[in-house]
Design an enzyme around this catalytic site. Structure first.
Site, PDB file in Angstrom:
ATOM      1  N   HIS A   1       2.725   5.355   0.839  1.00 49.43           N
ATOM      2  CA  HIS A   1       2.734   5.650   2.275  1.00 49.43           C
ATOM      3  C   HIS A   1       3.951   5.029   2.938  1.00 49.43           C
ATOM      4  CE1 HIS A   1       0.613   1.799   2.045  1.00 49.43           C
ATOM      5  NE2 HIS A   1       0.939   1.582   3.309  1.00 49.43           N
TER       6      HIS A   1
ATOM      7  N   HIS B   1       4.568   2.678   5.207  1.00 55.72           N
ATOM      8  CA  HIS B   1       4.750   1.292   5.648  1.00 55.72           C
ATOM      9  C   HIS B   1       5.880   0.642   4.865  1.00 55.72           C
ATOM     10  CE1 HIS B   1       0.584   0.748   7.677  1.00 55.72           C
ATOM     11  NE2 HIS B   1       1.515   1.125   8.521  1.00 55.72           N
TER      12      HIS B   1
ATOM     13  N   ASP C   1       6.386  -2.265   3.779  1.00 47.44           N
ATOM     14  CA  ASP C   1       6.076  -3.105   2.621  1.00 47.44           C
ATOM     15  C   ASP C   1       5.741  -2.252   1.399  1.00 47.44           C
ATOM     16  OD1 ASP C   1       3.758  -2.359   3.968  1.00 47.44           O
ATOM     17  OD2 ASP C   1       2.590  -4.030   3.180  1.00 47.44           O
ATOM     18  N   HIS C   2       5.815  -0.917   1.563  1.00 44.71           N
ATOM     19  CA  HIS C   2       5.616  -0.013   0.427  1.00 44.71           C
ATOM     20  C   HIS C   2       6.830   0.867   0.153  1.00 44.71           C
ATOM     21  CE1 HIS C   2       1.264  -0.800  -0.270  1.00 44.71           C
ATOM     22  NE2 HIS C   2       1.410  -1.296   0.947  1.00 44.71           N
TER      23      HIS C   2
ATOM     24  N   HIS D   1      -5.938   5.163   5.741  1.00 49.46           N
ATOM     25  CA  HIS D   1      -4.965   4.109   6.035  1.00 49.46           C
ATOM     26  C   HIS D   1      -3.956   4.492   7.126  1.00 49.46           C
ATOM     27  CE1 HIS D   1      -2.894   0.404   5.585  1.00 49.46           C
ATOM     28  NE2 HIS D   1      -1.765   0.994   5.228  1.00 49.46           N
TER      29      HIS D   1
ATOM     30  N   ASP E   1      -2.505   1.611  -0.124  1.00 49.21           N
ATOM     31  CA  ASP E   1      -3.451   1.035   0.833  1.00 49.21           C
ATOM     32  C   ASP E   1      -4.419   2.128   1.228  1.00 49.21           C
ATOM     33  OD1 ASP E   1      -1.963  -1.188   0.591  1.00 49.21           O
ATOM     34  OD2 ASP E   1      -1.139  -1.177   2.618  1.00 49.21           O
TER      35      ASP E   1
ATOM     36  N   GLU F   1      -5.600  -2.063  -4.050  1.00 49.56           N
ATOM     37  CA  GLU F   1      -5.218  -3.109  -3.107  1.00 49.56           C
ATOM     38  C   GLU F   1      -6.456  -3.953  -2.830  1.00 49.56           C
ATOM     39  OE1 GLU F   1      -5.580  -3.227   0.771  1.00 49.56           O
ATOM     40  OE2 GLU F   1      -6.183  -1.181   1.236  1.00 49.56           O
TER      41      GLU F   1
ATOM     42  N   HIS G   1      -1.910  -6.625  -4.083  1.00 49.00           N
ATOM     43  CA  HIS G   1      -1.842  -6.548  -2.636  1.00 49.00           C
ATOM     44  C   HIS G   1      -2.986  -7.331  -1.996  1.00 49.00           C
ATOM     45  CE1 HIS G   1      -1.372  -4.737   1.368  1.00 49.00           C
ATOM     46  NE2 HIS G   1      -0.215  -4.268   0.974  1.00 49.00           N
TER      47      HIS G   1
END
Lengths: 529, 590
Positions: free
Chosen positions: B68, B70, B72-73, B157, B178, B203, B414
């Site tokens: 996705h 975000h 942090d991904h 998410h 996530d 996660e 995660h």
């Protein structure tokens, strides 16, 4: 392995494939051409249609005044229009395990199949096919229920009597099978059996067969289907297009290595070039408006209309039509326009790129925003007060037998300033116009059918090389009216296997292997020895 | 036995910088390519030198999948593909492909233009990187190559979030990214079919939490906002532009409407309006209720929420401001925070998780004096509230997903080590499967036990069926004879005749023979005939033939007679039979 053919209509197919002990129905097309035998359903009381003389045979022995009316030199049935259903006697419909839908035009008979037959299986379709299919069914039900007609006509269907009727009623086939439209409740129940699938999704049926939809390039979410086991492969090609319009392009390569390819839904207008027709559509439209007349476009509420609007979007300014109002009237007009904008995954690359910006993929959003295109659920209500002439009206149904279009025929038919432009290929325009004759209105026939033509299909078949091709018998001979055009038929080696309504074909398979699994423990022993 | 290996380069016992390597059936796959919000140095990105020291990553990876948008991904994506060097396929869903480059560009601007960092990826690199992306549709089976296939599932998410099923032959791994197991105001719940993967990589952000009902949290949130507004305070809600922001906007919008409130709600500019457009165009990715009603009323057209301008922050009177980013580590949310922090009437509501090192994390831990850049300190007087609105599965949700997918092994990423440990125990106890939680750089190896697919000749099957009735009969296991051929990486089980033919081998027959001597004065032919008549009378129910070439055949046993050279009265009986006949006879004698 057998194929049962329940529909004779090449573009509205309904076949059943028995494959590896599963029973799979391929499409559920509803032949609506039967409605041409019925009188139009006017939305507003029409003195002309209500005063038609009843029909009595010349010698006076048969009197069907109540059921049949004479209109413009032809005889029409005066009852709620009826549709020609897929054959229901050829096999037990309750044994069907799954129904695979290829596009939203080919699912209109679904409620007749899934309701009241003992059907307990699953229907597979893509999300756009389901959503737009639902809209089109809703529209059909709405058209019928808005103008209720209590009376049903059955006497004329008596074989002895039908024989005595004038054509084309006399020649109508299977009239006993004709049925009235379903109800919204039946639609909802039928569609609750639909399971959504995405392109190239592999769906396992009972562990025996795997089915998978592929993009067919014809309409939003339209698909061809692969039906395969580990060693046999059937491709079902239905309504495919290689032209670049709004849908995702056709996936051809996945059709390779088929044992049998079932081919349906080729263009109904093999000699009409869609681009040329689009040009003619625009120029006729502009000419009529400039002369102060109105343009009526009888069309389906989804599909080619998106392309027409896109074409007009580019054309309006250059043709100086900036102030001409465009109306789209249908109970589902708003929904259809809105839904078209939310299926980014199912669109061609250009349109997808627009969504990434983010902008609506179809320019009709802008036409609506700038008030150039207005949509209404029906001619009643807001439309009647806001309506300005000269204008362009898109409305259904293309058969001219029901829907808001009937009103515009009555309203504009008498003036030679006005033009009706036919864009849908499903109905003969002369038959559609028959109950409105004599007409002063100009008629233009620009059928736009983007499906494969014979040239494209023979190229495709050369590419994917199926061992055998099965197709409707209509494709194995030139059209009746153009018997010298041998280029308008399929010529293949080995020759295609033709089918007609009620045919049962044995499909030629050379099965040589079957898949089994060796347990890992056992495989270790085999490997060691 | 084949093995699957999983190595986290990020997100191993940690939240942030998700990046996980999977080796399965000879393929190497990278799952996510995120950056860490809490660091500004090398630790920000995953350590790609783990894969190769010098050489391009393309040679070592078969594909990269982004779950996705975000950061942090996906935050390290342009760094990996353009600066380290990777030209292989990158997969993500359509909404992710649409939104990811915008967030990357936003992030780049903050880092390079505002903080003045160099040696960072450029706008052009983001564009070049996105060109390598192949969009994924839900449930579509994508054939990465002949053997490797991937399939995406809905994860909730955020818009476009996906779980992914990776399969090589009969081995498979599911990576959840996530996800969220309960539908919220704008997204649906994650779903997966019973695909029984060898490993489920999940996660575990909220590994130990079982969250109370969403309704309560919503009511709490509204109450806090309302109270603050009533006493004339300003409310800051740091969010990421897409995701929670839309959910909370829908919540406030309906609340404002119902309570007839007049205080302005602002949303930090630029991204927001665009963001709402994305939601409108990708409405098929939202929850069922929104999808069903979008024609009548599009939930993402807000009446009360207006665009924010920097100057509004100093306006007197109450207001609610949504500002990015969500962890108060940079940008507009941090600026506003600095302005409002000194007034105890104001409030900041943190609606999501904050990684270590961010200001968000600090104030949530109760820190009241913050060291800012240039040695200045900031006194935090405003109220700090935490409301877990981030859409991660809680412990209950994770267990629910395990029940759905029925994995053979479980692997947690995660999340924080202590919490993982707790969940690991619970999973092992409840499902009796192994659960792993490797740290970054640590490899988990799982042995698999795949069945071996074999193509059996239909002729052989038919012959078996003719001999012993329909196959398979689960109640009666039985032996069948065939030859296994291994050819071009595939296995075939065929009859021995066919095997010989295909392999071009001559058939060698193994026969048993023996000589029996007996005394008989008759001619050879007569002796044979006498044997024939005798056998006929003794062996009822056997096929016995006397052939003109001077042999008697009992089933497949051949009998010949010859006279001894020395003595014509001594006859030698020649017997010969195949080894199969021995089996047959043994069978009959039973």
């Amino acid at each position: 392995m057998k194929l049962y053919c329940l529909s004779g209509h090449p573009t509205l197919p309904c076949n059943v494939l028995k494959f590896k002990s599963t029973t799979i129905m391929l499409d559920c097309g509803l032949d609506t051409t039967s409605v041409l035998n019925f009188l139009p359903l006017p939305l507003v009381h029409s003195p002309r249609l209500s005063k038609l003389p009843g029909w009595v045979s010349k010698d006076g022995t048969i009197n069907l005044e109540k059921e049949l009316k004479e209109c413009a030199g032809r005889v029409f049935v005066d009852a709620q229009p009826e549709f020609c259903l897929p054959e229901r006697e050829l096999l037990d419909l309750s044994t069907i395990d799954v129904i695979l839908i290829s596009n939203y035009h080919c699912m209109m008979a679904l409620p007749y199949i899934t309701e009241h037959t003992g059907f307990t299986g699953t229907v597979y379709a893509t999300e756009p096919t389901l959503q737009i299919g639902r809209l089109l069914m809703e529209e059909l039900v709405n058209f019928m229920e808005r103008v209720p007609k209590a009376q049903s006509a059955t006497s004329w269907k008596n074989k002895e009597i039908q024989r005595m009727l004038p054509g084309p009623l006399k020649d109508a086939v299977d009239v006993w099978m004709w049925k009235r439209c379903y109800s919204m409740q039946e639609v909802n129940s039928a569609l609750s059996k639909v399971q959504l699938v995405g392109y190239s999704q592999k769906v396992e049926l009972f562990g025996a067969v795997q089915v998978s939809p592929l993009s067919s390039g014809y309409s939003l979410g339209s698909s061809n289907w692969i039906i395969q086991s580990h060693h046999e492969k059937v491709s079902y090609v239905s309504g495919s297009s290689l032209l670049t319009t709004h849908p995702q392009p056709m996936d051809q390569s996945s059709l390779k290595n088929s044992d049998v390819l079932i081919l349906t839904g080729l263009t109904q207008m093999p000699t009409a070039n869609p681009d040329g027709m689009l040009g003619e559509f625009c120029s006729n439209l502009a000419m009529t408006i400039r002369a102060g007349g109105n343009v009526l476009v009888p069309c389906y509420s989804s599909g080619v209309i998106y392309d027409l609007l896109e074409c007009l979007y580019q054309f309006i300014e250059s043709a100086n039509l900036g102030t001409t109002p465009f109306y789209f009237i249908s109970p589902i007009a708003n929904s259809s326009l809105e839904f078209s904008q939310i299926f980014a995954e199912w669109l061609c690359h250009n349109k997808q790129t627009k969504v990434y910006l983010p902008e609506p993929p179809f320019p009709h959003a802008e036409l609506i925003q700038t008030n150039k295109l207005k949509h209404y659920p029906s001619i009643h209500g807001d439309f009647s007060s806001e309506f300005r002439q000269p204008c362009v009206v898109f409305t259904g149904h293309p058969s001219l037998r029901f829907g808001d279009v009937v009103h515009f025929m009555e309203l504009w038919g008498k003036s030679s300033l006005n033009t009706i432009i036919f864009t849908e290929p499903d109905f003969s325009y002369l038959d559609a116009l028959a109950p409105y004759q004599p007409l002063a209105m100009k008629c233009v026939y620009c059928p736009i059918d983007t499906r494969l033509n014979f040239h494209q299909v023979s190229k495709l078949l050369k590419e994917v090389q199926p061992l055998h091709v099965v197709c409707p018998e209509q494709y194995t001979q030139p059209p009746l009216t153009q018997s010298h055009r041998s280029d308008l038929m399929l010529e293949l080696q080995p020759p295609p296997m033709p089918y007609r309504r009620c045919s049962v074909l044995n499909l030629p398979f050379r099965r040589r292997y079957e898949r089994i699994y060796i347990l890992p423990e056992c495989a270790v022993i085999v490997a060691l020895t | 036995m084949p093995e699957i290996k999983v190595t986290p380069l990020g997100a191993g016992q940690d939240v942030g910088r998700s990046c996980i390597l999977v080796s399965i059936g000879g393929k190497n796959i990278m799952l996510d390519c995120g950056m860490h919000m809490g660091y500004n140095d090398d630790r920000r990105f995953p350590d790609f030198s783990y894969i190769t020291q010098n050489g391009r990553l393309t040679d070592f990876l078969d594909c990269l999948i982004i779950s996705h948008f975000h950061l942090d991904h996906c935050g390290a994506l342009p760094y990996m593909s353009e600066m380290v060097g990777y030209d292989g396929p990158i997969y993500m869903t359509h909404p992710t492909k649409a939104i990811c480059p915008i967030l990357l560009e936003d992030f780049r601007k903050i880092t390079v233009d505002k903080k003045g960092e160099t040696n960072f990826f450029t706008s052009q690199m983001i564009k070049d990187c996105m060109k390598k992306v192949i969009p994924l549709n839900l449930h579509q089976t994508v054939q990465v190559d002949d053997e490797l296939e991937i399939k995406a599932y809905y994860a909730g998410h955020v818009l476009g979030a996906a779980m992914v099923h990776i399969k090589v032959g009969s081995e498979s791994v599911v990576y959840t990214g996530d996800y969220n197991m309960t539908p919220d105001r704008h997204l649906g719940a994650a779903w997966i079919d019973k695909c029984r993967p060898d490993i489920l990589i999940s996660e575990s952000t909220y590994a130990t939490t079982i969250r109370d009902s969403k309704r309560c949290r919503e009511r709490d949130f509204l109450k806090k906002v309302h109270e603050s507004i009533e006493r004339g305070g300003k409310v800051l809600i740091p969010v990421f532009a897409l995701g929670r922001a839309q959910e909370l906007c829908i919540l406030l919008e309906t609340f404002w409407e119902r309570m007839n409130l007049k205080a302005p709600i602002y949303f930090s500019t630029g991204l927001t309006e665009k963001a709402n457009h994305y939601y409108k165009l990708f409405i098929t990715w939202t929850n069922q209720k929104i999808r069903k009603t979008f024609v009548q009323r599009n939930m993402f057209e807000f009446k009360h929420i207006k665009a924010f301008d920097r100057s509004y922050a100093d306006n007197p009177g109450p207001m609610v401001v949504f500002a990015t980013p969500g962890m108060l580590h940079a940008g507009q949310s941090l600026q506003i925070f600095k302005k409002w922090a000194g007034n105890e009437k104001n409030m900041v509501i943190m609606p999501g998780y904050c990684v270590q090192g961010t200001i968000g994390h600090k104030i949530l831990n109760g820190q009241r004096k913050l060291e800012m850049e240039g040695r200045a300190t900031l006194d935090v007087k405003l109220q700090v509230e935490y409301m877990s609105f981030s859409a991660h599965a809680d412990a209950k949700g994770i267990m629910q997903l395990i029940r759905m997918a029925e994995p053979r092994n479980m692997l947690l990423v995660h999340g924080e080590a202590v919490k993982m440990e707790f969940l690991k125990g619970k999973i092992e106890q409840e499902f009796s499967i192994d659960c792993y939680m490797p740290a970054n750089g640590e490899t988990t190896t799982v042995t698999t036990n795949p069945s071996v697919p074999v193509d059996i000749s239909l002729n052989l099957l038919k012959r078996e069926m003719a001999l012993g009735g329909p196959l398979p009969d689960p109640k009666k296991p039985r032996t069948m004879h065939g030859t296994l051929i291994m050819k071009e990486n595939s296995l075939k089980l065929v009859s021995s005749e066919q095997a010989l033919k295909e392999l071009g081998l001559n058939e060698h027959q193994l026969r048993f023979t023996c000589h029996v001597q007996l005394q008989d004065p008759h001619s050879d032919a007569d002796t044979l005939h006498r044997i024939y008549t005798h056998l006929k009378s003794v062996l009822k129910g056997y096929t016995i033939q006397h052939l003109p070439d001077g042999t008697v055949i009992v089933e497949s046993i051949v009998i010949k007679v010859s006279s001894s050279a020395e003595d014509s009265n001594t006859k030698v009986l020649l017997l010969s039979w195949s080894y199969q006949e021995v089996l047959n006879i043994l069978k009959r004698s039973k």
